[in-house]
Design an enzyme around this catalytic site. Structure first.
Site, mmCIF file in Angstrom:
data_model
loop_
_atom_site.group_PDB
_atom_site.id
_atom_site.type_symbol
_atom_site.label_atom_id
_atom_site.label_comp_id
_atom_site.label_asym_id
_atom_site.label_seq_id
_atom_site.Cartn_x
_atom_site.Cartn_y
_atom_site.Cartn_z
ATOM 1 C CB ILE A 28 -6.375 32.996 -10.071
ATOM 2 C CG1 ILE A 28 -5.837 32.802 -11.509
ATOM 3 C CG2 ILE A 28 -5.548 34.019 -9.323
ATOM 4 C CD1 ILE A 28 -5.916 34.081 -12.354
ATOM 5 C CB SER A 29 -4.055 27.614 -10.549
ATOM 6 O OG SER A 29 -5.044 26.851 -9.918
#
Length: 217
Positions: free
Chosen positions: A63-64
């Protein structure tokens, strides 16, 4: 201080951090406020949910970091009438952010387990304008095309032609382009009647955009 007050304080600091990093669009900041990032993070890492770091999720994906999610969202220039395609559902966090800006969001991923988990999260949040589907992202989702905006959240040496074909005239596409094993250029493409123009935005590092659908996960 109550848990609710603690959460409110944490989110307020989170939003101030995004503003310091250059995020200015009020609609994007509001979307980032509305989506609880902790819901999209692995339970053991939730203490880091609002830190500006990328975190691992299942299937070897990530997840960025929130600032990059916000920057990509701002670059896509989504408005309320748009249909958006996201290639690379992952946790579902980016699609959830987009759902607060667009009329309709279609998100695809090659991993069935990630799509199933994202669907549960969307349902829990009452997001009725998001469809999460299992597909080879390199081929987009032609049955739902055309799209006003397309976001690719995995690295590719070049944007697959199918994605440009599914983008409307005057549409925008944002993708990390370059060597998947190195640093990529986050690039925004504009599709006009005379062709495609590209603008480099910043250096990024994403997991690779893989061909096909996962056989097991």
């Amino acid at each position: 201080m109550s848990d609710r007050q603690d959460e409110d304080t944490e989110i307020a600091a989170f939003l101030r951090g995004l503003h310091r990093r250059g995020i200015r669009d009020p609609a994007v900041l509001r979307a980032m406020e509305l989506v609880p990032r902790a819901l999209f993070v692995e339970p053991g890492l939730r203490r880091h949910a609002y830190d500006d770091v990328a975190l691992p999720i299942a299937c070897g994906q990530t997840i960025s970091q929130p600032s990059l999610v916000a920057e990509m969202t701002e670059a896509l220039q989504v408005t309320a009438g748009h249909r958006v395609l996201e290639v690379g559902t992952g946790s579902g966090y980016q699609a959830a952010i987009l759902s607060h800006l667009a009329a309709d969001v279609v998100t695809v991923d090659r991993y069935r387990s990630l799509v199933a988990e994202a669907q549960v999260r969307f349902q829990e949040l009452g997001l009725r304008n998001v469809s999460a589907l299992v597909a080879d992202g390199r081929g987009g989702m032609p049955s739902r095309a055309p799209y006003d905006r397309i976001m690719v959240t995995a690295a590719t040496r070049e944007v697959p032609p199918a994605l440009f074909e599914q983008l409307r005239i005057d549409g925008l596409l944002v993708a990390p382009v370059g060597d998947p094993a190195s640093v990529q250029d986050l690039t925004r493409y504009a599709k006009g009647v005379d062709g495609i123009s590209a603008t480099r935005l910043c250096a990024v590092r994403f997991v690779p955009l893989l061909e096909g659908v996962s056989a097991r996960l």
